[in-house]
Design a protein around this motif. Structure first.
Motif, PDB file in Angstrom:
ATOM      1  N   ALA A  90      -0.743   2.741   3.412  1.00 30.02           N
ATOM      2  CA  ALA A  90       0.553   2.564   4.090  1.00 30.02           C
ATOM      3  C   ALA A  90       0.630   1.384   4.980  1.00 30.02           C
ATOM      4  N   ASP A  91      -0.634   1.462   5.804  1.00 27.06           N
ATOM      5  CA  ASP A  91      -0.479   0.398   6.751  1.00 27.06           C
ATOM      6  C   ASP A  91      -1.004  -0.868   6.122  1.00 27.06           C
ATOM      7  N   ASN A  92      -1.614  -1.089   4.938  1.00 33.08           N
ATOM      8  CA  ASN A  92      -1.910  -2.216   4.197  1.00 33.08           C
ATOM      9  C   ASN A  92      -1.268  -2.607   3.003  1.00 33.08           C
ATOM     10  N   PRO A  93      -0.085  -3.151   3.317  1.00 34.69           N
ATOM     11  CA  PRO A  93       0.944  -3.302   1.928  1.00 34.69           C
ATOM     12  C   PRO A  93       0.375  -4.422   1.198  1.00 34.69           C
ATOM     13  N   ALA A  94      -0.540  -5.298   1.539  1.00 38.00           N
ATOM     14  CA  ALA A  94      -0.988  -6.536   0.652  1.00 38.00           C
ATOM     15  C   ALA A  94      -2.268  -6.058  -0.002  1.00 38.00           C
ATOM     16  N   THR A  95      -2.307  -4.534  -0.049  1.00 42.42           N
ATOM     17  CA  THR A  95      -3.672  -4.426  -1.024  1.00 42.42           C
ATOM     18  C   THR A  95      -3.427  -4.805  -2.286  1.00 42.42           C
ATOM     19  N   PRO A  96      -4.327  -5.191  -3.057  1.00 42.50           N
ATOM     20  CA  PRO A  96      -4.161  -5.381  -4.390  1.00 42.50           C
ATOM     21  C   PRO A  96      -3.764  -4.011  -5.234  1.00 42.50           C
ATOM     22  N   ALA A  97      -3.054  -4.139  -6.355  1.00 41.04           N
ATOM     23  CA  ALA A  97      -2.480  -3.080  -7.060  1.00 41.04           C
ATOM     24  C   ALA A  97      -3.479  -2.009  -7.679  1.00 41.04           C
ATOM     25  N   ASP A  98      -4.850  -2.940  -8.020  1.00 40.90           N
ATOM     26  CA  ASP A  98      -5.661  -1.924  -8.833  1.00 40.90           C
ATOM     27  C   ASP A  98      -6.513  -1.129  -7.454  1.00 40.90           C
ATOM     28  N   VAL A  99      -6.573  -1.713  -6.400  1.00 44.20           N
ATOM     29  CA  VAL A  99      -7.134  -1.058  -5.246  1.00 44.20           C
ATOM     30  C   VAL A  99      -6.385   0.003  -4.877  1.00 44.20           C
ATOM     31  N   ALA A 100      -5.215  -0.173  -4.770  1.00 42.04           N
ATOM     32  CA  ALA A 100      -4.159   0.868  -3.934  1.00 42.04           C
ATOM     33  C   ALA A 100      -4.204   2.052  -5.043  1.00 42.04           C
ATOM     34  N   GLN A 101      -3.871   1.693  -6.379  1.00 41.41           N
ATOM     35  CA  GLN A 101      -4.061   2.972  -7.193  1.00 41.41           C
ATOM     36  C   GLN A 101      -5.386   3.606  -7.282  1.00 41.41           C
TER      37      GLN A 101
END
Length: 149
Positions: A90-101
């Motif tokens: 939540a604190d890192n909204p720039a996380t790439p989508a694949d890593v976030a998933q």
């Protein structure tokens, strides 16, 4: 006629906006790289903490209080690890989508394992074993994504 045309254009734009909302957050490569690094570092710490605490042995075999303390630390490390990963995400909204998933999936599995242990499930039962296997796969996926830095 002009009013009708403007109304139709407005409706079309509203529909497009509904289905294709614009994002006000655009991230550059440096921001995405930093966010990915933050996620990967957090995942490493969580793995270290959960591996340590879920593999602890009671220093006084047969001591009920020791068994309870070891079990409590294991459950706490799983739940706290999942919660921590969700917070870092939540604190890192720039996380790439694949890593976030991948990290979101791992966090959810950690929390599910913890709750099921608290409900009395054993590590190898029909509820926990599939989650444990799933977690191993999620760790592998995230490790691979993190190595691609």
């Amino acid at each position: 006629m002009v009013a009708l045309a403007l109304a139709v254009i407005g409706i079309v734009l509203a529909i497009l906006g509904w289905f294709h909302p614009s994002t006000s957050q655009k991230f550059n490569d440096d921001q995405r790289t930093q966010a990915k690094g933050n996620i990967c570092n957090a995942q490493s710490v969580v793995r270290q903490g959960t591996q340590f605490n879920t593999n602890l042995q009671n220093p006084v075999p047969g001591d009920l209080a020791g068994d309870l303390a070891v079990g409590t630390n294991a459950r706490l490390s799983l739940f706290a690890g999942g919660s921590y990963l969700n917070q870092i995400l939540a604190d890192n909204p720039a996380t790439p989508a694949d890593v976030a998933q991948a990290v979101g999936d791992m966090a959810d599995t950690l929390e599910a394992l913890s709750i099921n242990y608290l409900a009395g499930h054993a590590p190898e039962d029909e509820v926990q074993q599939p989650l444990r296997d799933q977690l191993r796969g999620q760790i592998d996926v995230l490790d691979n994504l993190c190595q691609q830095q």
